[in-house]
Design a protein around this motif. Sequence first.
Motif, PDB file in Angstrom:
ATOM      1  N   SER B 207      11.420  88.815  10.757  1.00 39.91           N
ATOM      2  CA  SER B 207      11.607  87.789  11.916  1.00 39.91           C
ATOM      3  C   SER B 207      12.999  87.696  12.248  1.00 39.91           C
ATOM      4  O   SER B 207      13.423  87.782  13.460  1.00 39.91           O
ATOM      5  CB  SER B 207      11.133  86.228  11.359  1.00 39.91           C
ATOM      6  OG  SER B 207      11.389  85.354  12.047  1.00 39.91           O
ATOM      7  N   TYR B 208      13.750  87.897  11.082  1.00 41.99           N
ATOM      8  CA  TYR B 208      15.352  87.948  11.470  1.00 41.99           C
ATOM      9  C   TYR B 208      15.574  89.269  12.244  1.00 41.99           C
ATOM     10  O   TYR B 208      16.374  88.918  13.235  1.00 41.99           O
ATOM     11  CB  TYR B 208      16.250  87.990  10.189  1.00 41.99           C
ATOM     12  CG  TYR B 208      16.045  86.858   9.168  1.00 41.99           C
ATOM     13  CD1 TYR B 208      16.072  85.545   9.694  1.00 41.99           C
ATOM     14  CD2 TYR B 208      15.980  87.159   7.989  1.00 41.99           C
ATOM     15  CE1 TYR B 208      15.965  84.487   8.784  1.00 41.99           C
ATOM     16  CE2 TYR B 208      15.958  85.927   6.937  1.00 41.99           C
ATOM     17  CZ  TYR B 208      15.918  84.686   7.408  1.00 41.99           C
ATOM     18  OH  TYR B 208      15.642  83.559   6.593  1.00 41.99           O
ATOM     19  N   SER B 210      13.744  90.613  14.268  1.00 41.62           N
ATOM     20  CA  SER B 210      13.167  90.344  15.700  1.00 41.62           C
ATOM     21  C   SER B 210      14.286  89.171  16.628  1.00 41.62           C
ATOM     22  O   SER B 210      14.125  88.865  17.544  1.00 41.62           O
ATOM     23  CB  SER B 210      11.924  89.573  15.756  1.00 41.62           C
ATOM     24  OG  SER B 210      10.970  90.509  14.992  1.00 41.62           O
ATOM     25  N   GLY B 211      15.127  88.765  15.598  1.00 44.38           N
ATOM     26  CA  GLY B 211      16.032  88.071  16.472  1.00 44.38           C
ATOM     27  C   GLY B 211      16.076  86.246  16.228  1.00 44.38           C
ATOM     28  O   GLY B 211      16.548  85.424  16.834  1.00 44.38           O
ATOM     29  N   ALA B 212      15.078  85.916  15.511  1.00 47.56           N
ATOM     30  CA  ALA B 212      14.711  84.604  15.000  1.00 47.56           C
ATOM     31  C   ALA B 212      15.842  83.876  14.029  1.00 47.56           C
ATOM     32  O   ALA B 212      16.134  84.415  13.207  1.00 47.56           O
ATOM     33  CB  ALA B 212      13.368  84.338  14.728  1.00 47.56           C
ATOM     34  N   SER B 213      16.368  82.803  14.442  1.00 49.50           N
ATOM     35  CA  SER B 213      17.288  82.147  13.656  1.00 49.50           C
ATOM     36  C   SER B 213      16.444  81.629  12.193  1.00 49.50           C
ATOM     37  O   SER B 213      15.416  81.756  11.971  1.00 49.50           O
ATOM     38  CB  SER B 213      17.706  80.832  14.211  1.00 49.50           C
ATOM     39  OG  SER B 213      16.824  80.029  14.533  1.00 49.50           O
ATOM     40  N   ARG B 214      17.445  81.295  11.286  1.00 50.26           N
ATOM     41  CA  ARG B 214      16.875  80.910  10.046  1.00 50.26           C
ATOM     42  C   ARG B 214      15.996  79.709  10.119  1.00 50.26           C
ATOM     43  O   ARG B 214      14.644  79.698   9.554  1.00 50.26           O
ATOM     44  CB  ARG B 214      17.949  80.467   9.074  1.00 50.26           C
ATOM     45  CG  ARG B 214      17.735  80.655   7.835  1.00 50.26           C
ATOM     46  CD  ARG B 214      18.869  80.969   6.860  1.00 50.26           C
ATOM     47  NE  ARG B 214      19.108  82.457   6.911  1.00 50.26           N
ATOM     48  CZ  ARG B 214      20.142  83.122   6.222  1.00 50.26           C
ATOM     49  NH1 ARG B 214      20.974  82.326   5.788  1.00 50.26           N
ATOM     50  NH2 ARG B 214      20.249  84.407   6.397  1.00 50.26           N
ATOM     51  N   ARG B 216      14.090  78.496  12.670  1.00 49.49           N
ATOM     52  CA  ARG B 216      12.885  79.080  13.368  1.00 49.49           C
ATOM     53  C   ARG B 216      12.032  79.912  12.518  1.00 49.49           C
ATOM     54  O   ARG B 216      10.804  79.781  12.540  1.00 49.49           O
ATOM     55  CB  ARG B 216      13.345  79.824  14.607  1.00 49.49           C
ATOM     56  CG  ARG B 216      12.289  80.070  15.587  1.00 49.49           C
ATOM     57  CD  ARG B 216      12.784  80.835  16.995  1.00 49.49           C
ATOM     58  NE  ARG B 216      13.182  79.974  17.913  1.00 49.49           N
ATOM     59  CZ  ARG B 216      12.504  79.508  18.681  1.00 49.49           C
ATOM     60  NH1 ARG B 216      11.124  79.798  18.883  1.00 49.49           N
ATOM     61  NH2 ARG B 216      13.023  78.368  19.472  1.00 49.49           N
ATOM     62  N   THR B 217      12.700  80.645  11.631  1.00 50.45           N
ATOM     63  CA  THR B 217      11.700  81.880  10.753  1.00 50.45           C
ATOM     64  C   THR B 217      11.328  80.898   9.674  1.00 50.45           C
ATOM     65  O   THR B 217       9.694  80.852   9.370  1.00 50.45           O
ATOM     66  CB  THR B 217      12.817  82.700  10.066  1.00 50.45           C
ATOM     67  OG1 THR B 217      13.442  83.441  11.011  1.00 50.45           O
ATOM     68  CG2 THR B 217      12.010  83.519   9.038  1.00 50.45           C
TER      69      THR B 217
END
Lengths: 357, 596
Positions: B207-208, B210-214, B216-217
């Motif tokens: 997830s990280y 893929s560019g998702a923030s902490r 949001r993950t």
Amino acid sequence: MIRIRNLSKVYDTRHGRVEAVRGINLDVAEHEFCVLLGPSGCGKTTTLRSVAGLEVPDDGEIDLGGQVVYSGPQAILVPPEKRDIGMVFQSYAVWPHMNVFQVVAYPLTDGRKRSPKHDVMPRVRGALELVQLRDLEDRPVTDLSGGQQQRVALARALVSEPRVLLMDEPLSNLDARLREQMRLELKKITRSVGVTTLYVTHDQAEALSLGDKVCVMHDGEILQVGSPKEVYSRPQSLFVAQFVGEMNFVRGRVRGRDEVDSPVGKVKCPVPPNCEAGREVTLAIRPEHLSLSSASGDGEGAVGGKILSKTYLGDSTLFEVEACGVALKVRLSGDSDFDVGEQAGVLFPPGRWRVYS
Amino acid sequence: MSAREALSGATLRRAIAGAGFTRRVTQEITRHGFGYAASGVVGILVGAPAIAVLLMSLRVGIPGRGGPLTFENYYRAYTDPIVLQVLLNTFLFAIGTVLVTLLFTLPLVWLFNRSDLPGKRAIFVFLIAGFLVPVFLRAIGWILIFSPEVGLLNTLARSLFGVERPIFSIYNLPGMAFVQGLSLVPASFFMLSAAFRAMDPALEEASYVSGASRLRTIRRINIPVSWPAIAAVMVYMLMLAVSLFEVPAIVGWPARIFVLSSLIYFAVTPNVGLPKYGIGGAYGLLMMVLGLVLAFLYFRVIRETKRYAVVTGRGYRPKMLPLGRWRYPALAFVAVYLTLDFVLPLAALLWVSLLPHAQAFSAAALSKLTLVNYRQIPELIGLRPFVNTTILVLLAPTLSMILSIFVSWVVVRQRFRFRGVLDGLAFLPHAVPHILFAVALAYLALLFREVLPIYGSVFIIVLAHTIAYLAYGSRTMNGVMIQIHHELEESGRVCGSSKLRVLWRIVIPLMAGAVCNAWLWIGLLSYREVTMALVLRGPENVVLSTLIWQLWFAGLAPEVGALGVVLIAVVVPIAWGARGLFASIAHGYSGGTDER
């Protein structure tokens, strides 16, 4: 595209400090497919994860497409979510609570390059088309086979069109036949997308067939970087010679600038500059470079021997021959008439021997 | 061909077919002798009490006295106006308990498994020790502090601020749920930690990348992925909370707040009059059904978590997130929990044990400190409780483990047709409240007192514990046995050994470590168990835990304090010495810990 300078990483384990990566340098050009090859524990995965930002190095600098994402001296650390990358994990890491479409859409709906809604659908479909999973987009990912999950992971890594694709032993959980098939497909897909790729594996066949550039690592250091052909035909060190492909090794003693004494006779080959006469060295030659003749006597570039074993491999036959007290492997293409117990001559072609100190 | 001949032909065919059927049955039984033997034993041990509950609910009067089956008990039990209130109480108590447990467990599990919280080892030992201290002792400790009349806190408030009315009271439903919820934290912590560690950290890393923030993950990946594990623990704890007895009795009784378990207990052990087994059975059946429904739900959720267990890689240890300046609030949170669940109640016990009578902390009290309560222990209770306790903690785990090994060997290893049924039967003691098992055993022992005179002896408690911990034992052994490759066993068979010899010479030695662990663990559970021992108690079979219970209800707080401290003083060094063992239990076990 990827520029690594003096990267180093030390782990504190129960058994003391382990230097996983010892100041390595590596450049990967745009659109290039670079494979990090090495045995387990050589630091290749640590290097890859440092590029991803999942591991924080102790020192050095990493540059992705002109942006410094890590720098020890300048104290720069860009978190993984801000780096322009896609990654395929060894365990696939597809999220079990989503269906195929949702997994692949995630980088676009929740990731760094959020797309407008109407844009998500065609891009996800395009990525699924690429990995030939277009029909399965509504399935829960837990219903898919290992090979299919692998494809989902690849589609997810490519959907946001990252400039750098990272792959961590992506094929090691697949069975042999599927692995070969996926290998061909991986090559085709990455070529067609043109993404710069850094690929980690311990399988030399994978490395040689996939990479534009192969980078052999051992003990936290890079031993050799070059095209697959260079690495295979001119291994620069004993370790690379042992690790990549099969080799015959024979002990020898340096006699002059281009001459080495060995049990199989005088061998003519260039000797490394640091080896003075009288020094013990290891001679190496690949089994497929040797051949057999029915004339069993010694001669120029040939020694007499006895065939110990014969292994029929279909496309080739592997012999084990004892000559001058040394067991040599000889690979002949196709079938051959020699049999176990027979006397045969082993022919050494000139210019194939390599010398390691 | 005459009709007569045709007839005899048909008879003959039928006879042959009949013989074939009989032969198949005998073949089946001889081929799967161990399977049928194990099913028989477990069937009787677990099934008989379950049937006894049903039976006693349909009978009136004293066990053994015949009479027609009747629904009179149900009529009397469920027309009693108290029953609605009791059901509501049970429901609120169970829900409240689970909420309190989760409130403390979730942050604790996260901090422990995913952050660089300092002092993890020490916290772990505290959690183990907390798990081993009997729940009723902790409840008593809480009463000593928060009781409106004698509570240390309220008397302190009275003397300091001169307040007339007590400021805290524990004698209400929230108080009960709070004490019970706290006590379940260690067990749910171990269950959830195991599930947490089984999770592939790459799920989060993907997830990280893929560019998702902490944040949001956490929202999109961490919570949904761990949800089935959390739900499983919630259902399991709900199953426990519905059946638990100690806290509802100790805290609820003085306030006349009943839940199902305490209602049953007071029906079968009334202060005056004859035990009303029929009424107990009528309530018990409802409780059993509740337990089974929750157990069914638990299995469904567990199946979901299995589906979530995807391929794992080399098992990169998940990165421990640096807490930074948040480490002090985090430590404070852990400290609050440990103080509430462990330090405070034990300190209260220790305090009263050193005084001639319970009183608040003051200079005057300090001068009265004495060891007299400890010195008079031998004289007060004699030798028998110690002897009984020793017999119990040696015999119960031994019998339970022998049975568990045999059962899971059949379930995991033999191609036995009914192994699913056998496995389900062995799980039943997890689902059926222990108090019901004890009541049913008491009933059966009275019924068969001529044949098997164990009523009122320590052996009936041994029997009860053996059955109750069979669920834990067989579950653990299942897990261990699955990990032993079946070819190890098959190669033994090929070498010419019988099934039993292979079990004895190959399988059991391979899992010796796990067997010893489980044995010790069951011994410790047996040591701190009070509910079943209490229901089955007579003048001859007092054990330490029931003795403390009786002294408490006789109002002898200082003596309870002294004995409680002794009881804990035995357990804590064991917990310290066996840290590694408990770590392995906590690590490998996700099928529930028997917290009762």
